[in-house]
Design a protein around this motif. Sequence first.
Motif, PDB file in Angstrom:
ATOM      1  N   VAL A 151      -3.613 -15.372  13.482  1.00 47.76           N
ATOM      2  CA  VAL A 151      -3.737 -15.731  12.359  1.00 47.76           C
ATOM      3  C   VAL A 151      -2.146 -14.445  11.648  1.00 47.76           C
ATOM      4  O   VAL A 151      -2.065 -15.213  10.944  1.00 47.76           O
ATOM      5  N   PHE A 152      -1.636 -13.647  12.458  1.00 46.98           N
ATOM      6  CA  PHE A 152      -0.699 -13.375  11.762  1.00 46.98           C
ATOM      7  C   PHE A 152       1.019 -13.271  12.469  1.00 46.98           C
ATOM      8  O   PHE A 152       0.363 -13.384  14.240  1.00 46.98           O
ATOM      9  N   GLN A 153       1.151 -13.364  11.797  1.00 51.17           N
ATOM     10  CA  GLN A 153       2.303 -13.191  12.924  1.00 51.17           C
ATOM     11  C   GLN A 153       3.359 -12.253  13.013  1.00 51.17           C
ATOM     12  O   GLN A 153       3.402 -11.278  11.949  1.00 51.17           O
ATOM     13  N   LYS A 154       4.092 -12.059  14.042  1.00 49.15           N
ATOM     14  CA  LYS A 154       5.322 -10.473  14.136  1.00 49.15           C
ATOM     15  C   LYS A 154       5.512 -10.682  12.566  1.00 49.15           C
ATOM     16  O   LYS A 154       5.880  -9.467  12.053  1.00 49.15           O
ATOM     17  N   THR A 155       5.939 -11.616  12.225  1.00 46.48           N
ATOM     18  CA  THR A 155       6.506 -11.432  10.877  1.00 46.48           C
ATOM     19  C   THR A 155       6.123 -10.630   9.482  1.00 46.48           C
ATOM     20  O   THR A 155       6.455 -10.306   8.086  1.00 46.48           O
ATOM     21  N   ASP A 156       4.760 -10.711   9.884  1.00 46.77           N
ATOM     22  CA  ASP A 156       3.726  -9.630   8.731  1.00 46.77           C
ATOM     23  C   ASP A 156       3.630  -8.477   8.945  1.00 46.77           C
ATOM     24  O   ASP A 156       2.920  -7.627   8.131  1.00 46.77           O
ATOM     25  N   ALA A 157       4.154  -8.469  10.380  1.00 49.18           N
ATOM     26  CA  ALA A 157       4.075  -6.603  10.526  1.00 49.18           C
ATOM     27  C   ALA A 157       4.377  -5.299   9.431  1.00 49.18           C
ATOM     28  O   ALA A 157       3.253  -4.567   9.336  1.00 49.18           O
ATOM     29  N   THR A 158       5.602  -6.062   8.478  1.00 52.12           N
ATOM     30  CA  THR A 158       5.675  -5.095   7.599  1.00 52.12           C
ATOM     31  C   THR A 158       4.214  -5.605   6.555  1.00 52.12           C
ATOM     32  O   THR A 158       3.932  -3.873   5.817  1.00 52.12           O
ATOM     33  N   ALA A 159       4.290  -6.710   5.896  1.00 53.45           N
ATOM     34  CA  ALA A 159       2.853  -6.831   4.537  1.00 53.45           C
ATOM     35  C   ALA A 159       1.696  -6.183   5.673  1.00 53.45           C
ATOM     36  O   ALA A 159       0.788  -5.827   4.552  1.00 53.45           O
ATOM     37  N   LEU A 160       1.080  -5.855   6.459  1.00 53.43           N
ATOM     38  CA  LEU A 160       0.365  -5.894   7.064  1.00 53.43           C
ATOM     39  C   LEU A 160      -0.146  -3.836   6.654  1.00 53.43           C
ATOM     40  O   LEU A 160      -1.080  -3.621   6.672  1.00 53.43           O
ATOM     41  N   VAL A 161       1.090  -3.009   6.576  1.00 52.56           N
ATOM     42  CA  VAL A 161       1.118  -1.897   6.108  1.00 52.56           C
ATOM     43  C   VAL A 161       0.868  -1.804   4.523  1.00 52.56           C
ATOM     44  O   VAL A 161      -0.174  -1.288   4.067  1.00 52.56           O
ATOM     45  N   THR A 162       2.317  -2.494   3.926  1.00 50.94           N
ATOM     46  CA  THR A 162       2.285  -2.199   1.994  1.00 50.94           C
ATOM     47  C   THR A 162       1.449  -3.061   1.617  1.00 50.94           C
ATOM     48  O   THR A 162       1.365  -2.420   0.418  1.00 50.94           O
ATOM     49  N   SER A 163       0.578  -3.944   1.869  1.00 53.59           N
ATOM     50  CA  SER A 163       0.221  -4.879   1.274  1.00 53.59           C
ATOM     51  C   SER A 163      -0.971  -4.861   1.901  1.00 53.59           C
ATOM     52  O   SER A 163      -2.242  -3.975   0.783  1.00 53.59           O
ATOM     53  N   VAL A 164      -1.923  -5.544   2.973  1.00 51.52           N
ATOM     54  CA  VAL A 164      -3.369  -5.056   3.146  1.00 51.52           C
ATOM     55  C   VAL A 164      -3.714  -3.350   4.143  1.00 51.52           C
ATOM     56  O   VAL A 164      -4.840  -3.589   3.226  1.00 51.52           O
ATOM     57  N   PHE A 165      -2.974  -3.336   4.755  1.00 53.25           N
ATOM     58  CA  PHE A 165      -2.926  -1.419   4.889  1.00 53.25           C
ATOM     59  C   PHE A 165      -3.694  -0.712   3.293  1.00 53.25           C
ATOM     60  O   PHE A 165      -4.380  -0.315   3.456  1.00 53.25           O
ATOM     61  N   LYS A 166      -2.530  -0.898   2.651  1.00 51.50           N
ATOM     62  CA  LYS A 166      -2.793  -0.325   1.342  1.00 51.50           C
ATOM     63  C   LYS A 166      -3.928  -0.509   0.505  1.00 51.50           C
ATOM     64  O   LYS A 166      -4.775   0.144  -0.287  1.00 51.50           O
ATOM     65  N   LYS A 167      -4.159  -1.684   0.388  1.00 57.08           N
ATOM     66  CA  LYS A 167      -5.195  -2.504  -0.270  1.00 57.08           C
ATOM     67  C   LYS A 167      -6.527  -2.191   0.021  1.00 57.08           C
ATOM     68  O   LYS A 167      -7.679  -1.235  -0.280  1.00 57.08           O
ATOM     69  N   TYR A 168      -7.037  -1.591   1.379  1.00 57.19           N
ATOM     70  CA  TYR A 168      -7.892  -1.698   2.104  1.00 57.19           C
ATOM     71  C   TYR A 168      -8.180   0.459   1.797  1.00 57.19           C
ATOM     72  O   TYR A 168      -9.460   0.108   1.996  1.00 57.19           O
ATOM     73  N   LEU A 169      -7.142   0.907   1.465  1.00 60.48           N
ATOM     74  CA  LEU A 169      -7.109   2.128   1.128  1.00 60.48           C
ATOM     75  C   LEU A 169      -7.577   2.693   0.065  1.00 60.48           C
ATOM     76  O   LEU A 169      -8.724   3.363   0.025  1.00 60.48           O
ATOM     77  N   GLU A 170      -7.190   1.684  -0.866  1.00 62.01           N
ATOM     78  CA  GLU A 170      -7.886   1.576  -1.793  1.00 62.01           C
ATOM     79  C   GLU A 170      -8.964   1.522  -2.087  1.00 62.01           C
ATOM     80  O   GLU A 170      -9.931   1.514  -3.687  1.00 62.01           O
ATOM     81  N   LEU A 171      -9.622  -0.044  -1.882  1.00 63.98           N
ATOM     82  CA  LEU A 171     -11.002   0.030  -2.173  1.00 63.98           C
ATOM     83  C   LEU A 171     -11.677   0.965  -0.740  1.00 63.98           C
ATOM     84  O   LEU A 171     -12.589   1.480  -1.630  1.00 63.98           O
ATOM     85  N   CYS A 172     -11.130   2.121  -0.079  1.00 59.96           N
ATOM     86  CA  CYS A 172     -12.005   2.653   0.841  1.00 59.96           C
ATOM     87  C   CYS A 172     -12.542   4.284  -0.187  1.00 59.96           C
ATOM     88  O   CYS A 172     -13.310   4.932  -0.509  1.00 59.96           O
ATOM     89  N   ARG A 173     -10.967   4.360  -0.901  1.00 62.91           N
ATOM     90  CA  ARG A 173     -11.320   4.911  -2.405  1.00 62.91           C
ATOM     91  C   ARG A 173     -11.808   5.178  -3.049  1.00 62.91           C
ATOM     92  O   ARG A 173     -13.094   6.035  -3.233  1.00 62.91           O
ATOM     93  N   HIS A 174     -12.145   3.971  -3.941  1.00 59.23           N
ATOM     94  CA  HIS A 174     -13.160   3.338  -4.435  1.00 59.23           C
ATOM     95  C   HIS A 174     -14.374   3.522  -4.160  1.00 59.23           C
ATOM     96  O   HIS A 174     -15.762   4.213  -5.197  1.00 59.23           O
TER      97      HIS A 174
END
Length: 301
Positions: A151-174
């Motif tokens: 579903v994700f490609q190697k080219t997604d590696a940076t965005a998995l942290v800077t977009s997806v994981f960042k959004k996950y963190l913000e949700l968890c804090r909320h």
Amino acid sequence: MAFVTAQKRIATPADMPAWRASKAYKDYMHFIMDLNKAVMGKTNSGSVTESEAVTLVCAMLETLRKWIDDIPPIQQPQRFGNQAFRTYHARLVERSAELLCGILPESSRDATVELQPYLLDSFGNSTRIDYGTGHEANFIMFLLCLWKLGVFQKTDATALVTSVFKKYLELCRHLQLTYKMEPAGSHGVWSLDDFQFVPFIWGSAQLIEHPNYDTKCYLDEKIVERSKDDFLWMGCIDFIGKVKSGPFAEHSNQLWSISDVPSWGKVNSGLVKMYEAEVLQKFPVAQHFLFGSLLSFDAAA
């Protein structure tokens, strides 16, 4: 591939060597390190092309954030562990298959049965109304399963942290603030943080060889305020500052002592070792991990 419902395999401390030797453990650590490498020197706001898969997972997390508005905390006598989180989690259980269908391509829909438990365990425990590094690990396992499915490609590696994981963190804090969630198995002042660990690994990677930010910079509140959206590390420090009172050196002693390490590279490698020793290789955390065809308990080659 035949998908199965992911299940627990670590029943006693005697199962821990098998976990450390498993394909799942090796795959998980490779994934952590691949993403670690992908964000070295990168900011959260840097120009990264987001694939459709990254956009879809971010949209799913945004849906989960909106549910918090639908399910406000209830009035109750006890201060912590607001029982409205159980209602929130029940909705997650009810709609998880539908959420997964929204991000999985047609060819991978059969994997829903295996992915569901990882997603359901990513945001906290509905019985204890707590959240900790084990839940964080489940979300990373969820991302890893999507990675293994293609579903994700190697080219997604940076965005998995800077977009997806960042959004996950913000949700968890909320979630943590809204439902007054307890830290799961917290070590108190001697742990890195009450709730998270991995953003400190990837966050320190972002700061490696940064010309303006040395390892003491996050002790300066103005620097944290200015850079909290750009770097995961600063975002974590900012959140801790909002939820804890008193001197930083007292309520976050481990983090305060890290400022004496001479470089972000040394901080990063030290935190990877600490993560394995203090989270992945601790039975109270690992006993809850789930294994199936994507994350196999079989011994690695």
